[in-house]
Design an enzyme around this catalytic site. Structure first.
Site, PDB file in Angstrom:
ATOM      1  N   GLU A  16      49.012  41.980  32.919  1.00 15.69           N
ATOM      2  CA  GLU A  16      49.643  40.649  32.097  1.00 15.69           C
ATOM      3  C   GLU A  16      48.792  39.621  31.795  1.00 15.69           C
ATOM      4  O   GLU A  16      49.211  38.917  30.981  1.00 15.69           O
ATOM      5  CB  GLU A  16      50.631  40.497  32.992  1.00 15.69           C
ATOM      6  CG  GLU A  16      50.497  39.479  34.157  1.00 15.69           C
ATOM      7  CD  GLU A  16      49.630  40.047  35.268  1.00 15.69           C
ATOM      8  OE1 GLU A  16      49.596  39.315  36.540  1.00 15.69           O
ATOM      9  OE2 GLU A  16      49.147  41.137  35.252  1.00 15.69           O
TER      10      GLU A  16
ATOM     11  N   HIS B 175      44.796  42.800  36.205  1.00 13.40           N
ATOM     12  CA  HIS B 175      45.921  42.428  35.740  1.00 13.40           C
ATOM     13  C   HIS B 175      46.370  42.664  34.480  1.00 13.40           C
ATOM     14  O   HIS B 175      45.811  42.100  33.460  1.00 13.40           O
ATOM     15  CB  HIS B 175      45.809  40.480  35.877  1.00 13.40           C
ATOM     16  CG  HIS B 175      45.837  40.118  37.103  1.00 13.40           C
ATOM     17  ND1 HIS B 175      47.166  39.806  37.636  1.00 13.40           N
ATOM     18  CD2 HIS B 175      44.947  39.609  38.103  1.00 13.40           C
ATOM     19  CE1 HIS B 175      46.942  39.080  38.952  1.00 13.40           C
ATOM     20  NE2 HIS B 175      45.515  39.092  39.174  1.00 13.40           N
TER      21      HIS B 175
ATOM     22  N   CYS C 127      47.914  43.275  41.658  1.00 10.90           N
ATOM     23  CA  CYS C 127      47.060  42.390  42.515  1.00 10.90           C
ATOM     24  C   CYS C 127      47.643  42.206  43.898  1.00 10.90           C
ATOM     25  O   CYS C 127      47.342  43.116  44.635  1.00 10.90           O
ATOM     26  CB  CYS C 127      46.976  40.921  41.579  1.00 10.90           C
ATOM     27  SG  CYS C 127      45.251  39.961  42.490  1.00 10.90           S
TER      28      CYS C 127
END
Length: 246
Positions: A192, A190, A100
């Site tokens: 994660e 993302h 990001c």
């Protein structure tokens, strides 16, 4: 026989999540470390915002740059310092993964441009489509041609650095992933973020989303599991491990 300790896998923490999410789930660096899942490389977290010194890229096994609520286009001093360091890391062929903000910062660091997406924000679980080049990419090769991923961004990599290879896009975002050199990648989505984290972001951004004409509840209902996207962190760690011979 080389008995020297393995070099660290560095997480460059350039932002933090919302307080409520942090209290329940930890912060970006914890989510990234969990996804990397390395048992052989030590994890070192560096926060340039608080003045931490970035290590010599020669002395690290790899680098992951987190997301942030800041904006690359603001060119804050800590961000510009990190950008210059990233350019050095890429020149030395140190494995790099920017997420990001990190994705946009990598593009900026190598001569591209980051700024506000002309179509506005992209928030929620989106469908990412790989380019033909991704089929032979060391990080994305072998993934499905399309897969769900979690995204939340107002800015984008508007122009890629010279020679960079676009690897993925969504209906909203033409550059969801790219590679620069042999072992440096940016991903706008993302990996994660799990479903709980994505819903937490939608909840915290409810006011902004409503103001821009989005339906927060519909976005929340559209959140799904994103295991393929999440696998990129482990894939990146395996690349860093292999280059260290561990």
């Amino acid at each position: 026989m080389d008995n020297s300790p393995p070099l660290p896998l560095v997480i460059v923490k350039v932002g933090g999540t919302f307080d409520a999410l942090r209290a329940r789930r930890g912060d970006f660096e914890h989510w990234v470390a969990d996804g990397l899942g390395t048992q052989t490389l030590p994890i070192l977290v560096i926060d340039p915002r608080r003045g931490d010194t970035l290590p010599d890229p020669v002395q690290v096994a790899g680098v992951v740059v987190t997301g942030s609520h800041a904006m690359v286009s603001h060119r804050e001093p800590w961000s510009e310092t990190t950008a210059a360091w990233l350019a050095k890391a890429v020149a030395l062929d140190t494995p790099v993964l920017g997420i990001c903000y990190g994705h946009q910062l990598l593009a900026h660091a190598l001569g591209g441009e980051a700024g506000n997406h002309p179509g506005g924000a992209e928030v929620g679980t989106v469908t990412v489509s790989l380019t033909e080049a991704a089929a032979t990419d060391p990080l994305l090769g072998g993934l499905p041609a399309q897969f769900p991923a979690n995204a939340v961004h107002w800015q984008s990599a508007l122009r890629l650095p010279e020679g960079a290879v676009p690897l993925a896009a969504s209906a909203h975002e033409p550059v969801h992933a790219f590679r620069a050199g042999k072992h440096a990648w940016g991903v706008q989505f993302h990996p994660e973020f799990d479903a709980e984290a994505m819903r937490g972001y939608i909840d915290n951004l409810r006011g902004e989303l409503t103001a821009m004409g989005a339906d927060p509840q519909a976005l929340r209902n559209g959140v799904s599991e994103t295991g393929t996207a999440a696998s990129l962190l482990g894939r990146f760690a395996r690349i860093a491990e292999a280059r260290q011979g561990v």
